[in-house]
Enzyme design. Structure first.
Site, PDB file in Angstrom:
ATOM      1  N   THR A  36       0.829  -1.215   0.000  1.00 33.59           N
ATOM      2  CA  THR A  36       0.000   0.000   0.000  1.00 33.59           C
ATOM      3  C   THR A  36       0.858   1.258   0.000  1.00 33.59           C
ATOM      4  O   THR A  36       0.355   2.335  -0.329  1.00 33.59           O
ATOM      5  CB  THR A  36      -0.925   0.048   1.243  1.00 33.59           C
ATOM      6  OG1 THR A  36      -0.113  -0.160   2.419  1.00 33.59           O
ATOM      7  CG2 THR A  36      -2.009  -1.000   1.184  1.00 33.59           C
ATOM      8  N   TYR A 147      -8.137  -8.174  12.672  1.00 32.70           N
ATOM      9  CA  TYR A 147      -7.096  -7.138  12.748  1.00 32.70           C
ATOM     10  C   TYR A 147      -6.769  -6.832  14.216  1.00 32.70           C
ATOM     11  O   TYR A 147      -5.604  -6.888  14.629  1.00 32.70           O
ATOM     12  CB  TYR A 147      -7.600  -5.885  12.023  1.00 32.70           C
ATOM     13  CG  TYR A 147      -6.709  -4.673  12.151  1.00 32.70           C
ATOM     14  CD1 TYR A 147      -5.603  -4.492  11.332  1.00 32.70           C
ATOM     15  CD2 TYR A 147      -6.990  -3.672  13.099  1.00 32.70           C
ATOM     16  CE1 TYR A 147      -4.792  -3.362  11.443  1.00 32.70           C
ATOM     17  CE2 TYR A 147      -6.186  -2.544  13.220  1.00 32.70           C
ATOM     18  CZ  TYR A 147      -5.096  -2.397  12.393  1.00 32.70           C
ATOM     19  OH  TYR A 147      -4.296  -1.282  12.507  1.00 32.70           O
ATOM     20  N   ASN A 176      -7.069   7.287  15.664  1.00 32.73           N
ATOM     21  CA  ASN A 176      -7.361   7.610  14.248  1.00 32.73           C
ATOM     22  C   ASN A 176      -6.356   8.645  13.749  1.00 32.73           C
ATOM     23  O   ASN A 176      -6.473   9.826  14.072  1.00 32.73           O
ATOM     24  CB  ASN A 176      -8.780   8.144  14.110  1.00 32.73           C
ATOM     25  CG  ASN A 176      -9.797   7.069  14.424  1.00 32.73           C
ATOM     26  OD1 ASN A 176     -10.341   6.436  13.529  1.00 32.73           O
ATOM     27  ND2 ASN A 176     -10.023   6.815  15.697  1.00 32.73           N
ATOM     28  N   ILE A 192     -10.956  11.371   7.829  1.00 32.66           N
ATOM     29  CA  ILE A 192     -10.564  12.755   7.528  1.00 32.66           C
ATOM     30  C   ILE A 192     -10.052  12.877   6.098  1.00 32.66           C
ATOM     31  O   ILE A 192     -10.395  13.816   5.379  1.00 32.66           O
ATOM     32  CB  ILE A 192      -9.533  13.266   8.553  1.00 32.66           C
ATOM     33  CG1 ILE A 192     -10.246  13.446   9.898  1.00 32.66           C
ATOM     34  CG2 ILE A 192      -8.896  14.582   8.085  1.00 32.66           C
ATOM     35  CD1 ILE A 192      -9.488  14.202  10.949  1.00 32.66           C
ATOM     36  N   PHE A 208     -22.759   8.713   7.940  1.00 31.04           N
ATOM     37  CA  PHE A 208     -23.748   7.671   8.217  1.00 31.04           C
ATOM     38  C   PHE A 208     -24.315   7.922   9.611  1.00 31.04           C
ATOM     39  O   PHE A 208     -23.596   8.308  10.532  1.00 31.04           O
ATOM     40  CB  PHE A 208     -23.091   6.291   8.127  1.00 31.04           C
ATOM     41  CG  PHE A 208     -22.499   6.039   6.763  1.00 31.04           C
ATOM     42  CD1 PHE A 208     -23.310   5.755   5.668  1.00 31.04           C
ATOM     43  CD2 PHE A 208     -21.123   6.138   6.554  1.00 31.04           C
ATOM     44  CE1 PHE A 208     -22.772   5.566   4.407  1.00 31.04           C
ATOM     45  CE2 PHE A 208     -20.581   5.934   5.303  1.00 31.04           C
ATOM     46  CZ  PHE A 208     -21.411   5.651   4.220  1.00 31.04           C
ATOM     47  N   ARG A 215     -14.581  10.150  17.375  1.00 26.15           N
ATOM     48  CA  ARG A 215     -13.291   9.463  17.329  1.00 26.15           C
ATOM     49  C   ARG A 215     -12.243  10.376  17.954  1.00 26.15           C
ATOM     50  O   ARG A 215     -12.429  11.582  18.002  1.00 26.15           O
ATOM     51  CB  ARG A 215     -12.864   9.207  15.867  1.00 26.15           C
ATOM     52  CG  ARG A 215     -13.802   8.339  15.051  1.00 26.15           C
ATOM     53  CD  ARG A 215     -13.539   6.856  15.312  1.00 26.15           C
ATOM     54  NE  ARG A 215     -14.419   6.024  14.506  1.00 26.15           N
ATOM     55  CZ  ARG A 215     -15.680   5.734  14.799  1.00 26.15           C
ATOM     56  NH1 ARG A 215     -16.224   6.216  15.898  1.00 26.15           N
ATOM     57  NH2 ARG A 215     -16.407   4.957  14.011  1.00 26.15           N
TER      58      ARG A 215
HETATM   59  N1  NAD Z   1      -3.488   5.018  10.095  1.00 26.84           N
HETATM   60  C1  NAD Z   1      -4.098   4.761  11.252  1.00 26.84           C
HETATM   61  O1  NAD Z   1      -5.047   5.484  11.631  1.00 26.84           O
HETATM   62  C2  NAD Z   1      -3.653   3.606  12.107  1.00 26.84           C
HETATM   63  C3  NAD Z   1      -4.356   3.371  13.313  1.00 26.84           C
HETATM   64  C4  NAD Z   1      -3.945   2.314  14.112  1.00 26.84           C
HETATM   65  C5  NAD Z   1      -2.848   1.541  13.762  1.00 26.84           C
HETATM   66  N2  NAD Z   1      -2.196   1.786  12.586  1.00 26.84           N
HETATM   67  C6  NAD Z   1      -1.039   0.929  12.271  1.00 26.84           C
HETATM   68  O2  NAD Z   1       0.042   1.753  11.875  1.00 26.84           O
HETATM   69  C7  NAD Z   1       0.850   1.049  10.931  1.00 26.84           C
HETATM   70  C8  NAD Z   1       1.081   1.915   9.699  1.00 26.84           C
HETATM   71  O3  NAD Z   1      -0.184   2.195   9.108  1.00 26.84           O
HETATM   72  P1  NAD Z   1      -0.393   3.307   7.974  1.00 26.84           P
HETATM   73  O4  NAD Z   1      -1.661   4.005   8.277  1.00 26.84           O
HETATM   74  O5  NAD Z   1       0.861   4.091   7.790  1.00 26.84           O
HETATM   75  O6  NAD Z   1      -0.679   2.373   6.703  1.00 26.84           O
HETATM   76  P2  NAD Z   1       0.056   2.285   5.275  1.00 26.84           P
HETATM   77  O7  NAD Z   1      -0.712   1.289   4.457  1.00 26.84           O
HETATM   78  O8  NAD Z   1       0.240   3.644   4.689  1.00 26.84           O
HETATM   79  O9  NAD Z   1       1.483   1.706   5.669  1.00 26.84           O
HETATM   80  C9  NAD Z   1       1.766   0.318   5.783  1.00 26.84           C
HETATM   81  C10 NAD Z   1       3.040   0.076   5.033  1.00 26.84           C
HETATM   82  O10 NAD Z   1       3.429  -1.301   5.199  1.00 26.84           O
HETATM   83  C11 NAD Z   1       3.848  -1.789   3.934  1.00 26.84           C
HETATM   84  N3  NAD Z   1       3.713  -3.237   3.909  1.00 26.84           N
HETATM   85  C12 NAD Z   1       2.549  -3.962   3.905  1.00 26.84           C
HETATM   86  N4  NAD Z   1       2.826  -5.271   3.860  1.00 26.84           N
HETATM   87  C13 NAD Z   1       4.173  -5.387   3.855  1.00 26.84           C
HETATM   88  C14 NAD Z   1       5.063  -6.505   3.799  1.00 26.84           C
HETATM   89  N5  NAD Z   1       4.601  -7.774   3.757  1.00 26.84           N
HETATM   90  N6  NAD Z   1       6.386  -6.275   3.786  1.00 26.84           N
HETATM   91  C15 NAD Z   1       6.871  -4.992   3.826  1.00 26.84           C
HETATM   92  N7  NAD Z   1       6.082  -3.901   3.862  1.00 26.84           N
HETATM   93  C16 NAD Z   1       4.740  -4.098   3.885  1.00 26.84           C
HETATM   94  C17 NAD Z   1       2.931  -1.092   2.939  1.00 26.84           C
HETATM   95  O11 NAD Z   1       3.403  -1.136   1.612  1.00 26.84           O
HETATM   96  C18 NAD Z   1       2.891   0.315   3.535  1.00 26.84           C
HETATM   97  O12 NAD Z   1       3.959   1.104   3.069  1.00 26.84           O
HETATM   98  C19 NAD Z   1       0.133  -0.273  10.644  1.00 26.84           C
HETATM   99  O13 NAD Z   1       0.724  -1.276  11.448  1.00 26.84           O
HETATM  100  C20 NAD Z   1      -1.288   0.004  11.094  1.00 26.84           C
HETATM  101  O14 NAD Z   1      -1.953  -1.184  11.481  1.00 26.84           O
HETATM  102  C21 NAD Z   1      -2.580   2.803  11.751  1.00 26.84           C
END
Ligand code: NAD
Length: 258
Positions: A36, A147, A176, A192, A208, A215
């Site tokens: 992603t 998850y 969030n 957002i 909705f 949040r």
């Molecule tokens: N964005 C939020 O609001 C939020 C909230 C709670 C937790 N998180 C956690 O924060 C972390 C980062 O989330 P984010 O929002 O930046 O998402 P994101 O999708 O932008 O980042 C995830 C990254 O991990 C990489 N990735 C996925 N699978 C992979 C693999 N097998 N090997 C190597 N790289 C891989 C993706 O390419 C991406 O760059 C995640 O662990 C997510 O669960 C995010």
């Protein structure tokens, strides 16, 4: 100068975290498989002498371990994940591989290569639908999705490895997160970024229900700072931290209403 390895470096939170680390003078190795994430997210660090990006799939235990052995980091910030609750419901097998098996590879790489500190991207999803406001770190944990379950299991797996083998783990329960580079095209993106994208085109944001559901929204640069502190501040112990503001904001308010 300390080395820090960041998984998921090309993602939303990862790219900001890498920028903060480099700005603070750390040498950073970023890993990503671009599931992603996007290279453009790291444009500001392209060619920087303190930054290197490697294409590694963290579900491949031996590739992950080789990257850790080469980087010799003082800390690993593990952000790579399948990041969506709905996607984890559609594909629990992918969720298990990405959000739990990869955590085991991380723990094992830390053990074998004597990495003193791990920072893990956990989530408020570990609390499920807890109604206590604000949620505290000792609020009972009832994840309601694959998850959330994998995030909680990862925390437990990392703490047991840390206690067994003598490294330190900080689990960051992000709420969030919003800010630049969040991808509004993803159906799983944060509210957002979806609202901002619609409003920039003059389209009413989709709300909705009555819009009073709320949040705790936190800006991505604050999350990046929290990651840098967890990875680099001396004297830290094993533990969890809610990464949030402590304030609830309703969707009506986000959309510019009351
Ligand atoms: N964005 C939020 O609001 C939020 C909230 C709670 C937790 N998180 C956690 O924060 C972390 C980062 O989330 P984010 O929002 O930046 O998402 P994101 O999708 O932008 O980042 C995830 C990254 O991990 C990489 N990735 C996925 N699978 C992979 C693999 N097998 N090997 C190597 N790289 C891989 C993706 O390419 C991406 O760059 C995640 O662990 C997510 O669960 C995010």
């Amino acid at each position: 100068m300390a080395n820090v390895l960041v998984t998921g470096a090309a993602g939303f939170i990862g790219s900001h975290t890498c920028e903060h680390l480099v700005a603070a003078g750390y040498r950073v190795v970023g890993l990503d498989n671009f599931r992603t994430g996007r290279r453009e997210n790291l444009r500001s660090l392209a060619g920087h002498p303190l930054f290197r990006l490697a294409t590694v799939d963290v579900t491949d235990g031996s590739a992950f371990e080789t990257a850790v052995a080469e980087a010799k980091p003082e800390a690993i910030i593990h952000l790579a994940a399948l990041v969506s609750v709905p996607e984890s419901l559609q594909d629990p097998v992918a969720n298990f591989r990405l959000n739990l098996v990869a955590t085991f590879h991380l723990a094992e790489a830390a053990r074998r290569h004597h990495v003193p500190r791990l920072v893990f991207a956990s989530s408020a999803a570990v609390y499920g639908n807890a109604t206590e406001v604000p949620l505290r770190e000792d609020t009972p944990l009832h994840p309601l999705s694959p998850y959330g379950g994998a995030k909680l299991a990862s925390e437990s797996l990392l703490f047991s490895h840390a206690r067994s083998f003598g490294f330190t783990v900080r689990c960051q329960r992000y709420f969030n997160v919003f800010g630049p580079r969040q991808d509004p095209r993803s159906p799983y993106s944060g509210v957002i970024s979806i609202f901002a994208e619609k409003m920039s085109r003059g389209v009413a944001p989709p709300i909705f229900g009555d819009g009073e559901q709320s949040r705790d929204f936190i800006f991505v640069q604050d999350v990046a700072r929290a990651n840098v502190l967890a990875a680099t501040q001396p004297g830290q112990e094993n533990g969890v931290a809610n990464i949030c503001t402590g304030h609830a904001t309703s969707l009506n308010r986000v959309a510019g209403g009351n």
